[in-house]
Structures are given as C-alpha cells and as structure tokens.
Scaffold this motif. Structure first.
Motif: not given
Length: 352
Positions: A111-114, A146-147, A149-153
């Motif tokens: 992710r960091r490289a992208k 991401e946090a 999205r995780t909360r929604r999931r």
C-alpha cells in the motif's frame, strides 16, 4: 517457574503487589492453555515471554517500576495482527513466525509503495521532505477510510447477526406453538381432548391392526394362489377373523382393565406375527426352489472340502433359509400388488 526470569523484580514488590502479579500470571497461564494443543506448556511460554521482555528492556536493572512493568508489559500478550495466537509476531502454538503478520506487513508495504508511486506520477517535482509529508498524510487518510469501512462492515455484521437471532427466535416460537397445538389436539380415534392426536389405547389399537395385517399377509402369501384374486380375498377375510379371535381369546384369559387389555393386545399380536413369519419361512424351506438351492450349496461346499460334511450341511441350511426368505419377500410383494389392483378396480367401479 513463571516468576523465575523476574526473580529480582519479584523481591522488589510489596505483599499486595505480589498477590496481584500472581493472580495476573495465573489468569494468563489459563488463557494461554486454552490456545495450545498442549496446555501444560503454558507456564513455560509465559516464562519465555518474561525473559524476552526483560532482554528487550535491557535487564532488571533498567526496570524502575517493577509492578507496572510486570502488569502492563511483561505479562501481556502483544498481538501484531488479528490472530489470537500471535505474540510479537511469533505463533504461541508452534513457536514459528506468524504468517498472518507477514501478510499484514506485506499488505502495508504494498500500500505504501502504491501511494508513493501515485504521488510521484501526480507531483514529480516534490522535495524529499514535502513528499514524505504528503505520503504520510495520504497513508493517514487511507487508514481512516479503512477504519470507517471496518466499522461499517462490523455494523452490518451486527445487524445480520441480530436478524439471524430474531429469525431463530421466531422459528423457535413457531415450533413451540406447533408443539403446543399438537399436544392439545384431541385423539383422532376416540376424541379424547389433549391427547396429542392419539391417546394410548387408540395408539395400541392402530398398532394391533398393523400387526394383524402383517400376520394375515404372512399366512396368505404362502397358502393362497396369488394369481386368483377371489381366493386371496376369501382367505384374507377368514384368516383375519381367525387371527383376531385368537388374540382376543388370549387377552381374555390374561384379564385386566381396558387399558391393560389394549396394551396386551398389541403384544400378543406381535408374537402371533413373529410366529407366522417363522412358520412361513419353514414352509418355504420345503419348496422345490429352496431345496434345489440347498442341494447346490451342499455340493459346492463338498467340492471345496470333500471331507467337511458338517460344513456342507451348514452351507446348505443357510442357502435354504436365504432362498425361503427371498421367496417370502417376493410373495408378499406380489400380494401387495394384487391388493392394490383390486382396490383400484373397486374404485373405478364405484366412480362408474
């Protein structure tokens, strides 16, 4: 065993602190035992953890406050990924590297490289310091997303779980309601209320009817000409009357109240059915087909062991019984077909 690696720190604790540390160590050993295939290894794993944490700190001399260090650092498992068996990137159950941690590290690096490559494409002239700030900011934003999205999931999962629990509760309620209705249903035979659809005496009577029918079929199948429907019908009626009379006479001699007689009737009917089956097999064992199979089995056994006449007789008897059983099943099947056709013929005549 657990306090061994931190014996120097142990001596610096007060009595109350020692009791708290012992309680925390016991709880952690119990928790570790639940994660391992060999629970007895849990104390050793906790001792190894304390040893590693001391080496990481630089030794007991560098621990200024022993009690907080033991409670918050030395005894605490540090998961670097979502795997419950992970402790500082090491699998507690195997002692090897945690593969899940390696996957998480690989994903973070990718992710960091992208993001870094995207920044270079969109802003190729950024200075190193500015580029680092932009990269850190975008990584932070990505982490926040991401946090979220995780909360929604997680929220969706909670809703789904609650929905499944509610559906299960409704299903249980329907099943309980159906069970209550079944238990409160009157007897279909005599109308007795709250009999679950069939009271014991009526249940015994139905069972008796089935046993009588089986006993009659066994007698008719080996005595009647199954190609003559009229003979089969006459023999069936006569045999059923005789069978019921026999059962009634036996039960009358035994005596007892109505409930006992109803129970004893099915018991007697079952014994009559079994006796009829034995008699039918014995009758068919004397048939040409059964005798021919027995002779063939006897000769085949003697060819294999010429002097073993007893074994040959046993083989012949088994073959004879097998053939008789097959003939009985075949006759019962033919009798069933004959009665089905007769019933269908009566039905058609009734419609006409």
């Amino acid at each position: 065993m657990v306090q061994g690696p931190v014996s120097g720190l142990w001596g610096r604790l007060s009595g109350w602190q020692q009791a708290q540390v012992v309680a925390a160590a016991k709880a952690e050993v119990k928790r570790l035992a639940g994660l391992l295939e060999q629970p007895e290894a849990a104390p050793r794993l906790l001792a190894d953890r304390l040893t590693d944490r001391l080496e990481e700190t630089g030794g007991e001399a560098l621990v200024d406050r022993p009690y907080p260090w033991l409670i918050r650092r030395g005894l605490v498992q540090r998961q670097t990924c979502s795997d419950r068996r992970c402790d500082d990137g090491v699998r507690l159950d195997t002692g090897g590297e945690c593969e899940n941690c390696n996957n998480v590290l690989h994903i973070r690096r990718a992710r960091r490289a992208k993001i870094a490559a995207q920044i270079d494409r969109e802003s190729p002239g950024l200075a190193a310091g500015e580029r680092r700030k932009v990269l850190d900011e975008q990584l932070r934003q990505h982490t926040v997303l991401e946090a979220e999205r995780t909360r929604r999931r997680h929220a969706c999962a909670v809703v789904e779980v609650e929905g499944r629990r509610a559906a299960a509760a409704r299903r249980r309620e329907r099943e309980e309601e159906a069970e209550r209705a079944r238990r409160s249903a009157p007897c279909s035979g005599c109308g007795l209320p709250d009999a679950a659809g069939l009271c014991p005496p009526c249940s015994y009577a139905r069972r008796t009817d089935l046993l009588v029918q089986e006993a009659v079929d066994l007698a008719v199948a080996v005595r009647a000409d199954l190609d003559d429907a009229e003979q089969v019908a006459q023999l069936t009626a006569r045999c059923e009357a005789d069978t019921r009379t026999l059962i009634t006479d036996v039960c009358r001699r035994r005596g007892g109240d109505e409930a006992w007689v109803a129970y004893a009737t099915q018991e007697v009917a079952e014994r009559v059915r079994d006796e009829r089956r034995v008699a039918a097999v014995r009758r068919l064992m004397a048939s040409e087909d059964a005798v021919a199979e027995a002779d063939a089995a006897y000769e085949a056994a003697l060819r294999q062991r010429p002097r073993d006449h007893r074994g040959a007789e046993a083989a012949a008897d088994n073959a004879c019984r097998r053939t008789a059983g097959y003939l009985l099943r075949s006759s019962l099947g033919q009798l069933k077909v004959l009665r089905t056709r007769a019933a269908a013929g009566r039905s058609h005549r009734g419609v006409a």
